[in-house]
Design a protein around this motif. Structure first.
Motif, short mmCIF file in Angstrom:
data_model
loop_
_atom_site.label_atom_id
_atom_site.label_comp_id
_atom_site.label_asym_id
_atom_site.label_seq_id
_atom_site.Cartn_x
_atom_site.Cartn_y
_atom_site.Cartn_z
N ALA A 187 -54.74 -73.71 -62.55
CA ALA A 187 -54.67 -73.49 -64.02
C ALA A 187 -56.11 -72.78 -64.64
N LYS A 188 -55.70 -72.03 -65.62
CA LYS A 188 -56.80 -71.49 -66.39
C LYS A 188 -57.25 -72.26 -67.74
N LEU A 189 -58.18 -71.95 -67.93
CA LEU A 189 -58.57 -72.52 -69.23
C LEU A 189 -59.39 -71.44 -70.12
N VAL A 190 -58.84 -70.89 -71.29
CA VAL A 190 -59.57 -70.09 -71.93
C VAL A 190 -60.01 -70.74 -73.32
N VAL A 217 -62.07 -70.77 -65.70
CA VAL A 217 -62.80 -71.08 -67.20
C VAL A 217 -63.18 -69.41 -67.61
N THR A 218 -62.80 -69.09 -68.79
CA THR A 218 -63.20 -67.82 -69.75
C THR A 218 -63.40 -68.26 -70.86
N VAL A 219 -64.68 -67.72 -71.52
CA VAL A 219 -65.15 -68.16 -72.78
C VAL A 219 -65.21 -66.61 -73.44
N VAL A 220 -64.44 -66.79 -74.46
CA VAL A 220 -64.42 -65.42 -75.47
C VAL A 220 -65.03 -65.81 -77.01
N ASP A 221 -66.10 -65.17 -77.44
CA ASP A 221 -66.40 -65.13 -78.69
C ASP A 221 -67.26 -63.59 -79.07
N PRO A 222 -66.73 -63.10 -80.31
CA PRO A 222 -67.32 -61.88 -80.60
C PRO A 222 -68.63 -61.92 -81.06
N ARG A 223 -69.16 -62.95 -81.37
CA ARG A 223 -70.42 -62.93 -81.62
C ARG A 223 -71.57 -63.13 -80.55
N SER A 224 -72.18 -62.13 -80.35
CA SER A 224 -72.87 -61.96 -79.05
C SER A 224 -74.06 -63.12 -79.06
N ALA A 225 -74.62 -63.32 -80.05
CA ALA A 225 -75.76 -64.38 -80.07
C ALA A 225 -75.08 -65.71 -79.61
N PHE A 226 -73.66 -65.99 -79.65
CA PHE A 226 -73.24 -67.24 -79.16
C PHE A 226 -72.66 -66.86 -77.63
N ALA A 227 -72.04 -65.74 -77.61
CA ALA A 227 -71.64 -65.47 -76.27
C ALA A 227 -72.85 -64.91 -75.31
N SER A 228 -73.80 -65.63 -75.10
CA SER A 228 -74.86 -65.05 -74.26
C SER A 228 -75.03 -65.94 -72.87
N PRO A 229 -75.35 -64.99 -72.09
CA PRO A 229 -75.38 -65.62 -70.57
C PRO A 229 -76.20 -66.78 -70.23
N GLU A 230 -77.35 -66.86 -71.24
CA GLU A 230 -78.30 -67.86 -70.91
C GLU A 230 -77.73 -69.14 -71.58
N PRO A 237 -55.54 -59.74 -74.08
CA PRO A 237 -54.58 -59.23 -73.32
C PRO A 237 -55.00 -58.85 -71.86
N PRO A 238 -55.97 -58.63 -71.32
CA PRO A 238 -56.32 -58.65 -70.03
C PRO A 238 -56.50 -59.89 -69.09
N LEU A 239 -56.49 -60.86 -69.98
CA LEU A 239 -56.41 -62.08 -69.16
C LEU A 239 -55.19 -62.84 -68.72
N ASN A 240 -54.24 -61.96 -69.23
CA ASN A 240 -52.87 -62.36 -68.82
C ASN A 240 -52.49 -63.99 -69.07
N ILE A 241 -52.75 -64.23 -70.01
CA ILE A 241 -52.48 -65.69 -70.29
C ILE A 241 -50.93 -66.23 -70.13
N ASP A 242 -50.88 -67.32 -69.37
CA ASP A 242 -49.43 -67.64 -69.02
C ASP A 242 -49.15 -69.21 -69.19
N ASP A 302 -46.84 -69.03 -74.46
CA ASP A 302 -46.28 -70.25 -73.77
C ASP A 302 -47.36 -71.00 -72.91
N CYS A 303 -48.71 -71.21 -73.41
CA CYS A 303 -49.58 -71.94 -72.74
C CYS A 303 -49.07 -73.64 -72.59
N PHE A 304 -49.56 -74.04 -71.56
CA PHE A 304 -49.13 -75.53 -71.40
C PHE A 304 -49.80 -76.52 -72.40
N TYR A 305 -50.81 -75.96 -73.03
CA TYR A 305 -51.72 -76.75 -73.85
C TYR A 305 -52.33 -75.66 -74.64
N ILE A 306 -52.36 -75.98 -75.92
CA ILE A 306 -53.13 -75.60 -77.21
C ILE A 306 -54.00 -76.33 -78.08
#
Lengths: 230, 107
Positions: free
Chosen positions: A75-78, A100-113, A130-135, A161-165
């Motif tokens: 299972a994937k979690l986005v 697990v993948t985390v997506v956020d365009p705000r780079s201050a939030f999406a920081s590796p730290e 789209p590249p994450l092939n959500i299924d 068709d995610c099993f959970y949203i």
């Protein structure tokens, strides 16, 4: 098991297609059934039932004891929104076996730290998703708390068709979200697929507790028979 | 990090391709409060290295020993563990469950 069978299981799993291994426990005979071939299989009703439940088990067919081992994709979690809750949710989900993948365009939030060792994409959902092939084997959690980020992400999740949203926000916030999504042509049936307010009701207050509530709700959706899922 | 099913099946494939003896143990049936569901895998190579689990840790040692025999003989076998076993005090399930495990060689 033949090494070629093992190899084929691994190939199918890497491609995120479920497979079922049918073993005759009496004589050790074994065959691999690909997802695409289930409909034409003599055991199709048993195979479909086990695949739907994601459960392996023994069955008896014409005096033969067969074991059906279901190998469903990991299972994937986005997570949309690299917020405080996500910092607790991402490692928790990973310990439960999710990719697990985390997506956020705000780079201050999406920081590796803030997200050590977690796959981070600092892009808008239309680019990142789209590249994450959500299924169907994907759980999708929307917690950015900004409609410009959350709404397009929800549209993508509903289409795939995610099993959970699940989506963060009070009933009032979700009411406004519902109006916006309907204006985009989303049906009531689709809107009901969104779990909001997100998470099982366990009185969660801190970000870590909310993360537990979310993973509990996702687990229930994955594991409980559909009628009693939260 | 935890070994996931796909990681351990991949490891088994790699062992096999490297020419090592490999056995696959699978939980076939459980009764009572067995900790791992049917379908759970444990993989073992000829060196005795194993990944995965078929119980909460109570019977893995015994399963690995049996798996090494299966690697030598090539004949699959069914193992059963439970508190009712005469071996209960050595390799029984402390949780009170019973499990049946199929062990086969990867050829």
């Amino acid at each position: 098991m033949k090494l070629a069978t093992l190899s084929a299981i691994n190939t199918e799993r890497a491609a995120r297609r479920p497979v079922i291994v049918v073993t005759d426990i009496g004589n050790g005979e074994q065959r691999l059934v690909m997802a695409a071939d289930i409909a034409d299989d003599p055991l199709h009703s048993e195979l479909e039932r086990h695949l739907r439940m994601g459960k392996s088990g023994a069955i008896e067919v014409e005096g033969r004891n067969l074991f059906l081992n279901v190998y469903a994709p990991t299972a994937k979690l986005v997570i949309i929104g690299a917020v405080h809750i996500s910092q607790a949710l991402a490692p928790l989900a990973r310990s439960l076996g999710y990719d697990v993948t985390v997506v956020d365009p705000r780079s201050a939030f999406a920081s590796p730290e803030r997200f050590p060792d977690i796959r981070l994409i600092a892009e808008w959902p239309d680019v990142a998703l789209p590249p994450l092939n959500i299924d169907h084997y994907t759980a999708f959690v929307v917690v950015a708390h900004d409609p410009k980020i959350d709404d397009p992400a929800l549209l993508h999740a509903l289409e795939h068709d995610c099993f959970y949203i699940g989506a963060l926000g009070s009933r009032k916030t979700h009411g406004q979200r519902t109006l916006r999504l309907k204006a985009q042509g989303i049906s009531c049936a689709d809107i009901e697929r969104i779990h909001a307010p997100i998470g099982l009701e366990i009185g969660a207050i801190s970000p870590s507790e909310i993360a537990v509530a979310i993973m509990a709700e996702i687990t229930a959706q994955l594991r409980l028979p559909k009628a009693s899922a939260a | 990090m935890l070994d996931r099913d796909e990681d351990l099946l991949k490891a088994a494939e790699n062992w096999g391709k490297a020419g090592k003896g490999v056995a696959l143990a699978t939980v076939i049936e459980t009764w009572g409060s067995a900790p791992r569901p049917a379908g759970s895998n444990l993989v073992v190579n000829g060196d005795g290295t194993f990944l995965g689990s078929v119980s909460g840790g109570c019977v893995e040692g015994a399963v690995v020993t049996e798996a090494l025999d299966v690697i030598s003989s090539g004949t699959p076998r069914m193992l059963e563990f439970g508190v009712a076993d005469e071996t209960a005090w050595t390799v029984g399930l402390s949780c009170g469950g019973r499990i049946r495990i199929f062990v086969e060689k990867v050829v």
